[in-house]
Design an enzyme around this catalytic site. Sequence first.
Site, PDB file in Angstrom:
ATOM      1  N   SER A 128       0.798  -1.224   0.000  1.00  0.00           N
ATOM      2  CA  SER A 128       0.000   0.000   0.000  1.00  0.00           C
ATOM      3  C   SER A 128       0.829   1.271   0.000  1.00  0.00           C
ATOM      4  O   SER A 128       0.303   2.352  -0.232  1.00  0.00           O
ATOM      5  CB  SER A 128      -0.925   0.011   1.212  1.00  0.00           C
ATOM      6  N   HIS A 186     -15.249  -0.438   3.390  1.00  0.00           N
ATOM      7  CA  HIS A 186     -15.138   0.886   3.998  1.00  0.00           C
ATOM      8  C   HIS A 186     -16.351   1.762   3.716  1.00  0.00           C
ATOM      9  O   HIS A 186     -16.406   2.907   4.141  1.00  0.00           O
ATOM     10  CB  HIS A 186     -13.893   1.603   3.477  1.00  0.00           C
ATOM     11  N   CYS A 199      -7.870   1.893   1.919  1.00  0.00           N
ATOM     12  CA  CYS A 199      -8.915   1.126   1.249  1.00  0.00           C
ATOM     13  C   CYS A 199      -8.431   0.627  -0.102  1.00  0.00           C
ATOM     14  O   CYS A 199      -8.045   1.400  -0.972  1.00  0.00           O
ATOM     15  CB  CYS A 199     -10.159   2.002   1.060  1.00  0.00           C
TER      16      CYS A 199
END
Lengths: 607, 367
Positions: free
Chosen positions: A322, A365, A378
């Site tokens: 991420s 989310h 997310c």
Amino acid sequence: MGLDVKWIELPAVQRRFLFYSAAATLVFLLLLLRLWYLQVIHYEELQERSVKNRTRVLSLEAPRGPIYDRNGVLLVDNRPSFQISVMRQDVENRELLFDALSGLLGIEKAELEKRWDAGRGFPIYRPVPLATDVSREVMEKIQEHSVDLPGILTEVRPIRDYLDQGSTAHLVGYLGEITEEELARKDFAEYRAGDFVGKTALEKSYEDYLRGHKGKRLVEVDVQGKLLRQLQMETSSPGNKIFLTIDRELQRATDEAFGDQSGAAVAIDVHSGEILAMASRPTFDPALFAKGIGSDEWREMIHDKRHPLQNKVIAGQYPPGSTFKMIVALAALREGVAGEKRIVDCQGDFEVGGSRYRCWKKDGHGPTDLRKALRESCDVWFYQVGLELGIDKLSQAAREFGLGGLVGYPLPGERAGVIPSQEWKRKNFNKPWYAGETVIASIGQGFVLATPLQLAVMTAALANNGTVLKPQVIQKIEDWQGNVLFDSQPEIVRRIDYDPQAWKAVRDGLIAVVNAPRGTGHAARLDDITVAGKTGTSQVVRRKSDEEEEEEVNGDIPYRFRPHALFVAYAPAEKPDIAVAVVVEHGQSGGRAAGRSPKRLFSVTWN
Amino acid sequence: MTFRRDVDATLLLITATLTCIGVVMVYSSSAIMAAERFNDGFYFLKRQLAYALTGCLLMIGAAYFKYQNWRKIAVFSLLASIVLLSLVFIPGLGVRVGGAMRWLRLPGLTLQPAELVKLALVLYLAHSLTRKKEKVRSLSKGYLPYMVVLGLLLGMLLKQPDLGSAMIIAGVALAMLIVAGVRWLYILPTILMTLPVLYFLVMQVDYRRRRIMAFLDPWDDPFDTGFQIIQSLVAFGKGGVLGQGLGIGEQKLFYLPEAHTDFIFSVIGEELGLIGVLVVAALFLLLVLCGIRVALLCQDPFGRNLAFGLSLLLGLEAFVNLAVCMGLLPTKGLALPFISYGGTSLVVSLVAVGILLNISHSVGSQT
């Protein structure tokens, strides 16, 4: 050769020539007399002198240049070590000598024989080392018994002394005995067998700067090889001093944050590209190499699954996970694919081309904008936006930030990582690109690989408004008298242009990651300064056969399949100075495992 | 006709023997040092062989080159060698070795211009003395111009500094002037006048003074200034009558500095003994006698002067080197012709023999 001409009949010129011939013959007779005198009459006297002529040329080792941190704190120095050597021409009974020596040194006789044989190629008058770095007690014992140990010499030799316990081992590298191949090379012309030279990293690349110039001592010795007096001396000059860009306090904090976990961390100055700390764990003790490493120790080191010899900061290639999302976000904003306010409704998974891709949060989310997507990491938001952006635009943006290519680390060993594109896949696999691959690339998985150093350069470029800097490790080189030979200057690789709004949107997201409620990077939060960062958790690729082999025990994933934990950060968020990238191998969760390191580092910096 | 063949063969044989001894001894004296420094025991041998081959080719060329033709380029070659000598002082071209600028680095080769100057000066003097004939007896037209040229050359050599070459050049020049008939009346005062200058030159420069002192009594400071001389004498002493055997000598290992260049004769002394040393010295004597005989029998004044100058040059260099090695003269830094390691010296010596061969040939065809 008789000259059958009568003297009187000759003209003046020819008489002169005859005169010269006679002179030449006379001179020859003079030389003959002298030779007779030297080689026959004084033969015995001179012969005797030559027997007594136990002069010896000892080479004076030049101390290798010391290595300092950026503030002048000594990291690597030299210390005197005692070496026991043997002058083979003075040994009459080798068996007897080794019997006596074996007890004193605590070394097996067979081992001593082996070391004696190792010097077989040396000229006869060169001492052969039998034991290196012996203690002062052993050295004193040897000297006491020197009458019974003809031919044994005790020499003092400078040896590398690592004051930082090897915390910069990967950056500095280690020394080893010069090899025959190296000796044969022109640039090693001044070296002799038995010398130690840099084998890796800085010690190798800066060998020319670090080694000094050897001196010589002409000494007279007695029959036991004991030094009687010094006759002539040519002093050695030490090597140059190298000042690293490393800050020892930061280095120590970075190191300690790992505990016994393995991985890599690097901190760079976002204004200059100077590397302030770089840790690769587990590390190794370069002192083992300084005295000559044993083959067992060496084997153990190269077979260690955690790769202690590898500098993971530059050579460890990990999926960035991420932490890569900041690039996707910036590229999407620049290309107008998605604005700050773009809402994607995350229900926990995402479908494309018949496959389902999950968000890390099973329940989803809900409606998510850019800021929330970064803060809570997310995945679905990025799947969607990444797919719309396309792999080639994403790849271009990543390359601009220094990923997918060498960033220019000044020492050897850097690896380039991978940033895939359609063309890349065609070239390497001869297959078309699939949409699903774009989806997983958008969260820094799949083909994407980056080194911790690349991630730090990327983060620094985000922090300093788009300036990609070449990483520096050497701040300054001075000769031993203090003259500056080299002074580093920041080198800009390129400037990346983005709308100020785009920079701000992504940076605000990264501040939220660490500081806002529900941010994934809480572990790095500090009270007095604002840290901005991004967490990452990257899956370790499992092959099918692996899965069959190893069952999950008690719900725990086996160590080698646990995901890597990543964290990139910069601080202070308002006016950034330092950028950090951390990878904790198999650390499970980016936030918790990798967040500690930047936190320690920043708190040490600003206290 | 048999006469010509005799001289040719003798000269050639002497030269070939000396050059071969040189190649062997360069290898013997440098192998261990070269193995250690360059990791190639043949380092100096290979180079000396290459120089010897080049030199032999040039010698053959010179032997077939009509020696009278040297007159046409005598002045030019002196000027050219003076230019080369001055290039030594230009940084980047000149190579500094141990404090002295004696070498010139040109693309592809390194030269020692002083060696070329020696040959060029002999050519020039032979040519000029022949041209002036009886005028050499005059002061202003004969003697002084030579002193100007000689003074210039000596000045440049001393600047390098290369006192050894300067003395050789002065010696050869004066001897050639005397043979050509310059009056002692001029020469004696010149020599007397230069003595104080020489004294000043030696005593002013610390290393030269120490060398002289060490020469007078080497055992006074056996480990510093007297070191070279003592080690050289020890080498002869160790050699005795029969020598230690080729390659066995120890002095070259590190006791004797410059073992393959200036002190190679000492290595011969140690390894081949009195016998080897006598052979080498006798070969040099024979070479000089052969040369003088060529001069003596040559009817052409230029050929006579040239042959005399060349034999004297080789003989004087050999003598000074031998005397230094045996502790009869202070250390100078001069090569032993044909034998010491060094390209320029070897090639120049071989070319000198080539010229002698051609003069000898012309003598043969006259009779």
